[in-house]
Scaffold this motif. Structure first.
Motif, PDB file in Angstrom:
ATOM      1  N   ASP A 184      49.403  30.187  14.426  1.00  8.70           N
ATOM      2  CA  ASP A 184      48.133  29.525  14.119  1.00  8.70           C
ATOM      3  C   ASP A 184      47.115  29.748  15.231  1.00  8.70           C
ATOM      4  OD1 ASP A 184      49.141  28.597  11.717  1.00  8.70           O
ATOM      5  OD2 ASP A 184      49.592  26.589  12.490  1.00  8.70           O
ATOM      6  N   LEU A 185      47.548  29.637  16.483  1.00  8.05           N
ATOM      7  CA  LEU A 185      46.662  29.845  17.623  1.00  8.05           C
ATOM      8  C   LEU A 185      46.132  31.276  17.643  1.00  8.05           C
ATOM      9  CD1 LEU A 185      45.375  28.822  20.265  1.00  8.05           C
ATOM     10  CD2 LEU A 185      47.484  29.503  21.420  1.00  8.05           C
ATOM     11  N   LEU A 186      47.003  32.247  17.455  1.00  5.30           N
ATOM     12  CA  LEU A 186      46.570  33.650  17.434  1.00  5.30           C
ATOM     13  C   LEU A 186      45.595  33.915  16.296  1.00  5.30           C
ATOM     14  CD1 LEU A 186      49.874  35.565  18.226  1.00  5.30           C
ATOM     15  CD2 LEU A 186      47.867  35.347  19.688  1.00  5.30           C
ATOM     16  N   THR A 187      45.868  33.333  15.148  1.00  3.81           N
ATOM     17  CA  THR A 187      44.988  33.501  13.994  1.00  3.81           C
ATOM     18  C   THR A 187      43.615  32.900  14.271  1.00  3.81           C
ATOM     19  OG1 THR A 187      46.894  33.452  12.516  1.00  3.81           O
ATOM     20  CG2 THR A 187      44.749  33.044  11.525  1.00  3.81           C
ATOM     21  N   GLU A 188      43.593  31.710  14.850  1.00  4.96           N
ATOM     22  CA  GLU A 188      42.319  31.056  15.175  1.00  4.96           C
ATOM     23  C   GLU A 188      41.547  31.868  16.211  1.00  4.96           C
ATOM     24  OE1 GLU A 188      39.228  28.450  14.944  1.00  4.96           O
ATOM     25  OE2 GLU A 188      40.977  28.543  13.640  1.00  4.96           O
ATOM     26  N   GLN A 189      42.229  32.368  17.217  1.00  2.38           N
ATOM     27  CA  GLN A 189      41.564  33.190  18.233  1.00  2.38           C
ATOM     28  C   GLN A 189      40.996  34.460  17.615  1.00  2.38           C
ATOM     29  OE1 GLN A 189      44.730  33.668  21.087  1.00  2.38           O
ATOM     30  NE2 GLN A 189      44.120  31.858  22.254  1.00  2.38           N
ATOM     31  N   ALA A 190      41.735  35.085  16.729  1.00  2.39           N
ATOM     32  CA  ALA A 190      41.259  36.305  16.080  1.00  2.39           C
ATOM     33  C   ALA A 190      40.032  36.021  15.225  1.00  2.39           C
ATOM     34  CB  ALA A 190      42.371  36.927  15.230  1.00  2.39           C
ATOM     35  N   ARG A 191      40.026  34.898  14.518  1.00  3.06           N
ATOM     36  CA  ARG A 191      38.843  34.530  13.710  1.00  3.06           C
ATOM     37  C   ARG A 191      37.644  34.273  14.597  1.00  3.06           C
ATOM     38  NH1 ARG A 191      41.991  30.571  10.425  1.00  3.06           N
ATOM     39  NH2 ARG A 191      40.606  29.049  11.334  1.00  3.06           N
ATOM     40  N   PHE A 192      37.848  33.628  15.744  1.00  2.00           N
ATOM     41  CA  PHE A 192      36.754  33.363  16.676  1.00  2.00           C
ATOM     42  C   PHE A 192      36.172  34.671  17.220  1.00  2.00           C
ATOM     43  CE2 PHE A 192      35.228  32.773  21.025  1.00  2.00           C
ATOM     44  CZ  PHE A 192      34.210  31.852  20.803  1.00  2.00           C
ATOM     45  N   VAL A 193      37.055  35.564  17.661  1.00  2.83           N
ATOM     46  CA  VAL A 193      36.590  36.857  18.198  1.00  2.83           C
ATOM     47  C   VAL A 193      35.833  37.635  17.126  1.00  2.83           C
ATOM     48  CG1 VAL A 193      37.386  39.103  19.064  1.00  2.83           C
ATOM     49  CG2 VAL A 193      38.334  36.988  20.008  1.00  2.83           C
ATOM     50  N   ASP A 194      36.328  37.605  15.885  1.00  2.00           N
ATOM     51  CA  ASP A 194      35.648  38.287  14.791  1.00  2.00           C
ATOM     52  C   ASP A 194      34.263  37.693  14.551  1.00  2.00           C
ATOM     53  OD1 ASP A 194      35.588  40.147  12.487  1.00  2.00           O
ATOM     54  OD2 ASP A 194      35.618  38.289  11.312  1.00  2.00           O
ATOM     55  N   VAL A 202      32.337  36.121  16.718  1.00  2.00           N
ATOM     56  CA  VAL A 202      31.470  36.511  17.829  1.00  2.00           C
ATOM     57  C   VAL A 202      31.025  37.958  17.657  1.00  2.00           C
ATOM     58  CG1 VAL A 202      31.401  36.946  20.319  1.00  2.00           C
ATOM     59  CG2 VAL A 202      32.396  34.815  19.453  1.00  2.00           C
ATOM     60  N   GLN A 203      31.946  38.828  17.287  1.00  2.00           N
ATOM     61  CA  GLN A 203      31.606  40.242  17.090  1.00  2.00           C
ATOM     62  C   GLN A 203      30.574  40.412  15.982  1.00  2.00           C
ATOM     63  OE1 GLN A 203      32.512  42.879  19.079  1.00  2.00           O
ATOM     64  NE2 GLN A 203      30.887  43.820  17.894  1.00  2.00           N
ATOM     65  N   ARG A 204      30.743  39.679  14.892  1.00  2.00           N
ATOM     66  CA  ARG A 204      29.759  39.757  13.801  1.00  2.00           C
ATOM     67  C   ARG A 204      28.397  39.267  14.264  1.00  2.00           C
ATOM     68  NH1 ARG A 204      31.778  36.356   9.368  1.00  2.00           N
ATOM     69  NH2 ARG A 204      33.159  35.560  10.954  1.00  2.00           N
ATOM     70  N   GLY A 205      28.380  38.217  15.072  1.00  2.00           N
ATOM     71  CA  GLY A 205      27.114  37.712  15.599  1.00  2.00           C
ATOM     72  C   GLY A 205      26.439  38.720  16.511  1.00  2.00           C
ATOM     73  N   LEU A 206      27.219  39.351  17.371  1.00  2.00           N
ATOM     74  CA  LEU A 206      26.650  40.373  18.265  1.00  2.00           C
ATOM     75  C   LEU A 206      26.113  41.560  17.465  1.00  2.00           C
ATOM     76  CD1 LEU A 206      29.304  40.316  21.131  1.00  2.00           C
ATOM     77  CD2 LEU A 206      26.957  39.430  21.221  1.00  2.00           C
ATOM     78  N   THR A 207      26.823  41.930  16.411  1.00  2.00           N
ATOM     79  CA  THR A 207      26.353  43.017  15.549  1.00  2.00           C
ATOM     80  C   THR A 207      25.054  42.635  14.858  1.00  2.00           C
ATOM     81  OG1 THR A 207      28.609  43.796  15.202  1.00  2.00           O
ATOM     82  CG2 THR A 207      26.967  44.497  13.589  1.00  2.00           C
ATOM     83  N   ASP A 208      24.957  41.392  14.390  1.00  2.00           N
ATOM     84  CA  ASP A 208      23.711  40.917  13.780  1.00  2.00           C
ATOM     85  C   ASP A 208      22.556  41.015  14.762  1.00  2.00           C
ATOM     86  OD1 ASP A 208      24.897  40.401  11.340  1.00  2.00           O
ATOM     87  OD2 ASP A 208      25.123  38.239  11.698  1.00  2.00           O
ATOM     88  N   VAL A 209      22.780  40.604  16.004  1.00  2.00           N
ATOM     89  CA  VAL A 209      21.723  40.667  17.022  1.00  2.00           C
ATOM     90  C   VAL A 209      21.321  42.117  17.254  1.00  2.00           C
ATOM     91  CG1 VAL A 209      21.194  40.285  19.459  1.00  2.00           C
ATOM     92  CG2 VAL A 209      22.322  38.490  18.136  1.00  2.00           C
ATOM     93  N   GLN A 210      22.279  43.006  17.395  1.00  2.00           N
ATOM     94  CA  GLN A 210      21.984  44.424  17.633  1.00  2.00           C
ATOM     95  C   GLN A 210      21.205  45.047  16.481  1.00  2.00           C
ATOM     96  OE1 GLN A 210      25.863  46.089  18.296  1.00  2.00           O
ATOM     97  NE2 GLN A 210      25.868  45.610  20.487  1.00  2.00           N
TER      98      GLN A 210
END
Length: 87
Positions: free
Chosen positions: A53-63, A65-73
């Motif tokens: 569950d922890l790994l899954t939650e961390q992966a969703r968080f990183v994803d 953040v990555q989508r947000g950074l892509t939106d900004v770019q």
């Protein structure tokens, strides 16, 4: 999740089959992953449900953040004023 202990946390599939109940309990209580080998090569990694569950939650968080950074770019952002209007 704790780091793997090489001398204790790598077992053959046959050892796992023979001691599955004890090993499952150990993975759950120690929060260390268990590497299961087959023919001398890693075949699977067993982790506790809470660590999964922890790994899954961390992966969703990183994803996210990555989508947000892509939106900004790509310029897919709105101003604070427009956000206030929308809310």
């Amino acid at each position: 999740m704790k780091p793997i202990n090489i001398s204790q946390d790598i077992v053959s599939l046959s050892d796992f089959k023979n001691k599955a109940s004890r090993m499952l309990h150990e993975v759950k209580s120690s929060h260390r992953p268990l590497v299961i080998t087959q023919n001398g090569k890693a075949a699977a990694v067993l982790i506790s449900p809470s660590d999964f569950d922890l790994l899954t939650e961390q992966a969703r968080f990183v994803d996210a953040v990555q989508r947000g950074l892509t939106d900004v770019q790509n310029g897919r952002v709105i101003s604070d004023e427009d956000l206030d209007k929308e809310l």
